[in-house]
Design a protein around this motif. Structure first.
Motif, PDB file in Angstrom:
ATOM      1  N   ASN A 238     -10.889   8.161   1.581  1.00 55.14           N
ATOM      2  CA  ASN A 238     -11.816   7.832   0.776  1.00 55.14           C
ATOM      3  C   ASN A 238     -11.203   7.366  -0.884  1.00 55.14           C
ATOM      4  N   ASP A 239      -9.891   7.736  -0.962  1.00 57.98           N
ATOM      5  CA  ASP A 239      -9.260   7.410  -2.306  1.00 57.98           C
ATOM      6  C   ASP A 239      -8.255   6.115  -2.142  1.00 57.98           C
ATOM      7  N   VAL A 240      -8.684   5.154  -1.435  1.00 61.28           N
ATOM      8  CA  VAL A 240      -7.842   3.947  -1.241  1.00 61.28           C
ATOM      9  C   VAL A 240      -8.531   2.828  -1.766  1.00 61.28           C
ATOM     10  N   CYS A 241      -7.510   1.718  -1.860  1.00 57.82           N
ATOM     11  CA  CYS A 241      -8.217   0.403  -2.018  1.00 57.82           C
ATOM     12  C   CYS A 241      -8.542  -0.576  -1.080  1.00 57.82           C
ATOM     13  N   GLU A 242      -9.009  -1.788  -1.469  1.00 60.28           N
ATOM     14  CA  GLU A 242      -9.305  -2.926  -0.478  1.00 60.28           C
ATOM     15  C   GLU A 242      -8.141  -3.221   0.616  1.00 60.28           C
ATOM     16  N   ALA A 243      -7.009  -3.254  -0.022  1.00 57.99           N
ATOM     17  CA  ALA A 243      -5.737  -3.437   0.718  1.00 57.99           C
ATOM     18  C   ALA A 243      -5.288  -2.489   1.959  1.00 57.99           C
ATOM     19  N   PHE A 244      -5.417  -1.219   1.273  1.00 64.07           N
ATOM     20  CA  PHE A 244      -5.309  -0.367   2.400  1.00 64.07           C
ATOM     21  C   PHE A 244      -6.169  -0.428   3.356  1.00 64.07           C
ATOM     22  N   GLU A 245      -7.556  -0.652   3.335  1.00 60.31           N
ATOM     23  CA  GLU A 245      -8.667  -0.570   4.384  1.00 60.31           C
ATOM     24  C   GLU A 245      -7.992  -1.948   5.429  1.00 60.31           C
TER      25      GLU A 245
ATOM     26  N   VAL B 208       1.642   1.949  -3.775  1.00 64.29           N
ATOM     27  CA  VAL B 208       0.599   2.105  -4.514  1.00 64.29           C
ATOM     28  C   VAL B 208      -0.047   3.470  -3.786  1.00 64.29           C
ATOM     29  N   HIS B 209      -0.044   3.729  -2.769  1.00 62.81           N
ATOM     30  CA  HIS B 209      -0.697   5.004  -2.081  1.00 62.81           C
ATOM     31  C   HIS B 209       0.375   6.176  -1.686  1.00 62.81           C
TER      32      HIS B 209
ATOM     33  N   ILE C 113       0.908  -0.971   0.028  1.00 62.68           N
ATOM     34  CA  ILE C 113      -0.028  -0.136   0.018  1.00 62.68           C
ATOM     35  C   ILE C 113       0.805   1.267   0.004  1.00 62.68           C
TER      36      ILE C 113
END
Length: 88
Positions: free
Chosen positions: A64-71, A19-20, A16
């Motif tokens: 709000n701008d993240v993927c499922e892996a971040f969550e 990616v982020h 993450i």
């Protein structure tokens, strides 16, 4: 620290960050703390590491701008934190 939540977060944190990380520079520190927790067998510094994680992540708030892996990473860290607090 032998904890499945920490293991999961330690696997996902570098991904993450890659990616982020451009939009969420705090992820470098999240990765470092997560790795420290994963490699630590010293419970003495664990509360301080979780305190810093709470600060860096704004209490595990998911942008709000993240993927499922971040969550999944933040949820795993939050569960590990709660487990640590319950054990203390």
């Amino acid at each position: 620290m032998a904890n499945r939540n920490i293991e999961k977060a330690a696997q996902l944190a570098p991904i993450i960050e890659r990616v982020h990380g451009g939009h969420h520079p705090e992820l470098a520190r999240v990765r470092e703390i997560t790795q420290a927790l994963h490699q630590s067998d010293n419970a003495t510094n664990t509360p301080a590491l979780f305190q810093e994680l709470r600060t860096v992540t704004d209490n595990y708030a998911i942008p709000n701008d993240v993927c499922e892996a971040f969550e999944a990473t933040y949820h795993a860290l939050e569960r590990a934190d709660k487990q640590e607090q319950a054990a203390a």
